[in-house]
Write a protein that holds these residues in place. Sequence first.
Motif, PDB file in Angstrom:
ATOM      1  N   PRO A  90     -16.728  82.947 -74.031  1.00 58.29           N
ATOM      2  CA  PRO A  90     -16.845  81.138 -73.583  1.00 58.29           C
ATOM      3  C   PRO A  90     -17.194  80.653 -74.098  1.00 58.29           C
ATOM      4  O   PRO A  90     -16.630  79.328 -73.969  1.00 58.29           O
ATOM      5  CB  PRO A  90     -16.711  81.563 -71.277  1.00 58.29           C
ATOM      6  CG  PRO A  90     -16.634  83.482 -72.129  1.00 58.29           C
ATOM      7  CD  PRO A  90     -17.296  83.785 -72.841  1.00 58.29           C
ATOM      8  N   SER A  91     -18.724  80.133 -74.167  1.00 55.95           N
ATOM      9  CA  SER A  91     -18.883  79.727 -74.770  1.00 55.95           C
ATOM     10  C   SER A  91     -19.325  78.422 -75.656  1.00 55.95           C
ATOM     11  O   SER A  91     -19.161  77.934 -76.421  1.00 55.95           O
ATOM     12  CB  SER A  91     -20.800  79.341 -74.173  1.00 55.95           C
ATOM     13  OG  SER A  91     -21.212  80.629 -75.071  1.00 55.95           O
ATOM     14  N   LYS A  92     -18.296  80.310 -76.961  1.00 58.14           N
ATOM     15  CA  LYS A  92     -18.210  79.472 -78.151  1.00 58.14           C
ATOM     16  C   LYS A  92     -16.934  78.833 -78.869  1.00 58.14           C
ATOM     17  O   LYS A  92     -16.437  78.292 -79.245  1.00 58.14           O
ATOM     18  CB  LYS A  92     -17.587  80.605 -78.604  1.00 58.14           C
ATOM     19  CG  LYS A  92     -19.555  81.633 -79.468  1.00 58.14           C
ATOM     20  CD  LYS A  92     -19.052  82.775 -79.873  1.00 58.14           C
ATOM     21  CE  LYS A  92     -20.175  83.968 -79.870  1.00 58.14           C
ATOM     22  NZ  LYS A  92     -19.550  85.094 -80.381  1.00 58.14           N
ATOM     23  N   VAL A  93     -15.885  78.755 -77.186  1.00 56.51           N
ATOM     24  CA  VAL A  93     -15.137  77.934 -77.142  1.00 56.51           C
ATOM     25  C   VAL A  93     -14.985  77.024 -76.748  1.00 56.51           C
ATOM     26  O   VAL A  93     -14.381  75.897 -77.245  1.00 56.51           O
ATOM     27  CB  VAL A  93     -13.477  79.103 -75.786  1.00 56.51           C
ATOM     28  CG1 VAL A  93     -12.783  78.538 -75.771  1.00 56.51           C
ATOM     29  CG2 VAL A  93     -13.675  79.931 -76.575  1.00 56.51           C
ATOM     30  N   GLY A  94     -15.871  76.468 -75.975  1.00 58.05           N
ATOM     31  CA  GLY A  94     -16.109  74.977 -75.784  1.00 58.05           C
ATOM     32  C   GLY A  94     -15.300  74.729 -74.907  1.00 58.05           C
ATOM     33  O   GLY A  94     -15.806  74.715 -73.798  1.00 58.05           O
ATOM     34  N   THR A  95     -14.214  74.147 -74.198  1.00 56.28           N
ATOM     35  CA  THR A  95     -14.061  73.154 -73.576  1.00 56.28           C
ATOM     36  C   THR A  95     -12.395  73.854 -73.550  1.00 56.28           C
ATOM     37  O   THR A  95     -11.591  74.194 -74.138  1.00 56.28           O
ATOM     38  CB  THR A  95     -13.668  71.574 -73.943  1.00 56.28           C
ATOM     39  OG1 THR A  95     -14.467  71.026 -74.116  1.00 56.28           O
ATOM     40  CG2 THR A  95     -12.928  71.240 -72.935  1.00 56.28           C
ATOM     41  N   PHE A  96     -11.935  74.558 -72.882  1.00 56.31           N
ATOM     42  CA  PHE A  96     -10.837  75.079 -72.277  1.00 56.31           C
ATOM     43  C   PHE A  96      -9.503  73.849 -71.851  1.00 56.31           C
ATOM     44  O   PHE A  96      -9.919  72.792 -71.382  1.00 56.31           O
ATOM     45  CB  PHE A  96     -10.879  76.079 -71.725  1.00 56.31           C
ATOM     46  CG  PHE A  96     -11.905  77.371 -71.188  1.00 56.31           C
ATOM     47  CD1 PHE A  96     -11.191  78.508 -72.123  1.00 56.31           C
ATOM     48  CD2 PHE A  96     -13.244  77.390 -71.341  1.00 56.31           C
ATOM     49  CE1 PHE A  96     -12.266  79.370 -72.572  1.00 56.31           C
ATOM     50  CE2 PHE A  96     -13.650  78.316 -71.811  1.00 56.31           C
ATOM     51  CZ  PHE A  96     -13.290  79.584 -72.094  1.00 56.31           C
ATOM     52  N   PRO A  97      -8.217  74.435 -71.652  1.00 53.71           N
ATOM     53  CA  PRO A  97      -7.262  73.642 -71.396  1.00 53.71           C
ATOM     54  C   PRO A  97      -7.740  73.715 -69.523  1.00 53.71           C
ATOM     55  O   PRO A  97      -8.114  73.831 -68.871  1.00 53.71           O
ATOM     56  CB  PRO A  97      -5.950  74.240 -71.335  1.00 53.71           C
ATOM     57  CG  PRO A  97      -5.977  75.702 -72.064  1.00 53.71           C
ATOM     58  CD  PRO A  97      -7.683  75.921 -72.209  1.00 53.71           C
ATOM     59  N   ALA A  98      -7.332  71.807 -69.272  1.00 48.13           N
ATOM     60  CA  ALA A  98      -8.028  71.524 -68.575  1.00 48.13           C
ATOM     61  C   ALA A  98      -6.521  72.312 -66.945  1.00 48.13           C
ATOM     62  O   ALA A  98      -5.864  72.099 -67.100  1.00 48.13           O
ATOM     63  CB  ALA A  98      -8.332  69.993 -67.945  1.00 48.13           C
ATOM     64  N   PRO A  99      -7.550  72.773 -66.087  1.00 46.24           N
ATOM     65  CA  PRO A  99      -6.553  73.840 -64.829  1.00 46.24           C
ATOM     66  C   PRO A  99      -6.801  72.498 -64.031  1.00 46.24           C
ATOM     67  O   PRO A  99      -5.366  72.909 -63.686  1.00 46.24           O
ATOM     68  CB  PRO A  99      -7.216  75.132 -64.513  1.00 46.24           C
ATOM     69  CG  PRO A  99      -8.735  74.018 -64.687  1.00 46.24           C
ATOM     70  CD  PRO A  99      -8.820  73.234 -66.414  1.00 46.24           C
ATOM     71  N   GLY A 100      -6.805  71.709 -64.427  1.00 48.49           N
ATOM     72  CA  GLY A 100      -6.401  70.149 -63.270  1.00 48.49           C
ATOM     73  C   GLY A 100      -7.172  70.480 -61.183  1.00 48.49           C
ATOM     74  O   GLY A 100      -7.227  69.724 -60.994  1.00 48.49           O
TER      75      GLY A 100
END
Length: 114
Positions: A90-100
């Motif tokens: 998960p830390s390799k992804v960086g930022t995920f789509p904002a769930p709100g």
Amino acid sequence: MGIRSTVLALTTVVGLMSATAATAEDPAWAGKVKKLLAAKQTYPDAAQTKGDQGTAIVKLMIGPDGKLQSVELVKPSGSRVLDREAVTIPSKVGTFPAPGAASSLTVPLTWKLS
């Protein structure tokens, strides 16, 4: 020993909870997160050499802005190498789509030699 062909499988979401159910239970959002994780999932050489296989289940805490807040290993795979990989993906992804809204997502990560 030659290179073994591998199959990486990231199965669907095991559980999904949030402060606002409409956002967190959105299958499209969960699908996007799953695809991002799958794109960063690799099979560690050390695990392949030892013949390690298994499924680790991780719980992600994602902030309303899509930033990863924390990762927890909920169920180990049986391999220390694969478990370490599971919590670093998960830390390799960086930022995920904002769930709100702050959301948690529980995801199985599977490594299988074929």
